[in-house]
Enzyme design. Sequence first.
Site, PDB file in Angstrom:
ATOM      1  N   GLU A  53       0.821  -1.203   0.000  1.00 43.86           N
ATOM      2  CA  GLU A  53       0.000   0.000   0.000  1.00 43.86           C
ATOM      3  C   GLU A  53       0.866   1.269   0.000  1.00 43.86           C
ATOM      4  O   GLU A  53       0.563   2.252  -0.677  1.00 43.86           O
ATOM      5  CB  GLU A  53      -0.926   0.011   1.221  1.00 43.86           C
ATOM      6  CG  GLU A  53      -1.921  -1.153   1.261  1.00 43.86           C
ATOM      7  CD  GLU A  53      -1.406  -2.339   2.047  1.00 43.86           C
ATOM      8  OE1 GLU A  53      -2.208  -3.015   2.698  1.00 43.86           O
ATOM      9  OE2 GLU A  53      -0.166  -2.614   2.003  1.00 43.86           O
ATOM     10  N   CYS A  78      -2.697  -3.869   7.200  1.00 47.26           N
ATOM     11  CA  CYS A  78      -2.329  -4.007   8.612  1.00 47.26           C
ATOM     12  C   CYS A  78      -2.727  -2.763   9.398  1.00 47.26           C
ATOM     13  O   CYS A  78      -2.834  -1.658   8.855  1.00 47.26           O
ATOM     14  CB  CYS A  78      -0.829  -4.271   8.757  1.00 47.26           C
ATOM     15  SG  CYS A  78       0.218  -2.905   8.213  1.00 47.26           S
ATOM     16  N   ARG A 191      12.668 -24.080  -4.613  1.00 44.34           N
ATOM     17  CA  ARG A 191      13.448 -23.899  -3.384  1.00 44.34           C
ATOM     18  C   ARG A 191      13.549 -22.419  -3.020  1.00 44.34           C
ATOM     19  O   ARG A 191      13.483 -22.051  -1.847  1.00 44.34           O
ATOM     20  CB  ARG A 191      14.857 -24.473  -3.565  1.00 44.34           C
ATOM     21  CG  ARG A 191      14.924 -25.983  -3.674  1.00 44.34           C
ATOM     22  CD  ARG A 191      16.350 -26.422  -3.945  1.00 44.34           C
ATOM     23  NE  ARG A 191      16.484 -27.871  -4.064  1.00 44.34           N
ATOM     24  CZ  ARG A 191      17.625 -28.494  -4.332  1.00 44.34           C
ATOM     25  NH1 ARG A 191      18.734 -27.785  -4.521  1.00 44.34           N
ATOM     26  NH2 ARG A 191      17.667 -29.813  -4.430  1.00 44.34           N
ATOM     27  N   THR A 203      19.745 -39.543   2.145  1.00 39.67           N
ATOM     28  CA  THR A 203      19.813 -38.716   0.935  1.00 39.67           C
ATOM     29  C   THR A 203      21.142 -37.976   0.866  1.00 39.67           C
ATOM     30  O   THR A 203      21.757 -37.860  -0.201  1.00 39.67           O
ATOM     31  CB  THR A 203      18.642 -37.719   0.895  1.00 39.67           C
ATOM     32  OG1 THR A 203      17.419 -38.427   0.775  1.00 39.67           O
ATOM     33  CG2 THR A 203      18.779 -36.762  -0.283  1.00 39.67           C
ATOM     34  N   GLU A 288      12.503 -32.853   0.397  1.00 43.95           N
ATOM     35  CA  GLU A 288      13.077 -33.505  -0.781  1.00 43.95           C
ATOM     36  C   GLU A 288      13.814 -34.791  -0.416  1.00 43.95           C
ATOM     37  O   GLU A 288      14.744 -35.210  -1.097  1.00 43.95           O
ATOM     38  CB  GLU A 288      14.028 -32.541  -1.505  1.00 43.95           C
ATOM     39  CG  GLU A 288      13.348 -31.387  -2.205  1.00 43.95           C
ATOM     40  CD  GLU A 288      14.270 -30.682  -3.180  1.00 43.95           C
ATOM     41  OE1 GLU A 288      15.175 -31.326  -3.739  1.00 43.95           O
ATOM     42  OE2 GLU A 288      14.080 -29.472  -3.394  1.00 43.95           O
ATOM     43  N   THR A 293      11.925 -40.740   4.639  1.00 44.83           N
ATOM     44  CA  THR A 293      11.630 -39.400   5.161  1.00 44.83           C
ATOM     45  C   THR A 293      10.274 -38.912   4.682  1.00 44.83           C
ATOM     46  O   THR A 293       9.443 -38.454   5.480  1.00 44.83           O
ATOM     47  CB  THR A 293      12.719 -38.404   4.722  1.00 44.83           C
ATOM     48  OG1 THR A 293      13.978 -38.815   5.279  1.00 44.83           O
ATOM     49  CG2 THR A 293      12.391 -36.995   5.208  1.00 44.83           C
ATOM     50  N   THR A 295       7.758 -40.641   3.467  1.00 42.85           N
ATOM     51  CA  THR A 295       6.683 -41.491   3.971  1.00 42.85           C
ATOM     52  C   THR A 295       6.355 -41.180   5.425  1.00 42.85           C
ATOM     53  O   THR A 295       5.186 -41.246   5.843  1.00 42.85           O
ATOM     54  CB  THR A 295       7.054 -42.974   3.822  1.00 42.85           C
ATOM     55  OG1 THR A 295       7.250 -43.281   2.430  1.00 42.85           O
ATOM     56  CG2 THR A 295       5.951 -43.878   4.356  1.00 42.85           C
TER      57      THR A 295
END
Length: 345
Positions: A53, A78, A191, A203, A288, A293, A295
């Site tokens: 704004e 706000c 990302r 990983t 990722e 992880t 699951t």
Amino acid sequence: MKQDNTYMARCLELARKGAGFVSPNPMVGCVIVYKNRIIGEGYHQKYGENHAEVNAINMVKNKRELEGATLYVNLEPCCHFGKTPPCCHLIVKVGISSVVIGSKDNSKKVNGLGIKYLQENNVKVKVDLLKKECLEVNKRFFTYHQKNRPYIILKWAETKDGFMDIFRKGKKKEINWISSENSKTLVHQWRAHEDAILVGRTTVENDNPKLTVREVKGINPVRVILDPNLKLGSDYNIFDNSSKTIIANLIVEEKKDNIFYLKFKEKDMILNLLNYLYQMEISSIIIEGGFKTITSFINNNYWDEARVIVGDKLFKNGLKSPVLNKKWISKDEIGQDTLLKYLND
């Protein structure tokens, strides 16, 4: 009404320009109209700097036209003092007579108080224009404030026959690419839009990823690694101090340069980690990791969105991909790959 929608659509277009730079604030765009003519527009460009704004009002050359103008904004202005003064106060001060808002702000500091202030100061207010689209653009912000945790995105690549990796026993430790270069660039863009990125120990051992946005312009997300028993050596890329890195574990709590070792209890480790990230004002995280992880997040129902890249490859054997018992909501082609998107309703 059609013209109102056009102005709000422009607000959303402007708001998206702030992706990756304004968190934990929401993405906000603003358009000011006088006699069916846009006289000012702006968006929230960086956390801690002017809100949309303010930037839109500052753009108006003839400030006398603000009196009687209509201000369009995709999120409720706000009404509190934070890193910047309240936008509602400025709107009233410059004499804007009408404000059209895409969606209310559900955070504790606003939550309708901005609308109330404007109305009490003789500003005509209209709410919920293109509400669905406005909620979507700030889904991270709303989830953060409604669920007291980051917005969680699951991401993995799989072959046409449903494998996410080869069997690694005895194999060379390196990234086993399934998707194309186009998809790789897109993932780096994803990302750049999120506050944090998470993978598990396996990983890191298998792929030695950097977990950065080096393919695009943007800010590296905070790296979060699940390594309960601290089995990772310090020679992996994640320990290069290029960005803040959190090692979630069961053993120690200490800081080494830009590496933060956080100790959690094994029970509810993920939930406690999410609570910690919430306290850090991390409003979104992309997961990722590998099968185990991802699951674990699925089984605990800690996810909001999943993005599955199906590459143009067949493994015939290997590590099976995670399973979502849901129908994808969209299907897009990325070069030779296919992107499937899921939502957890």
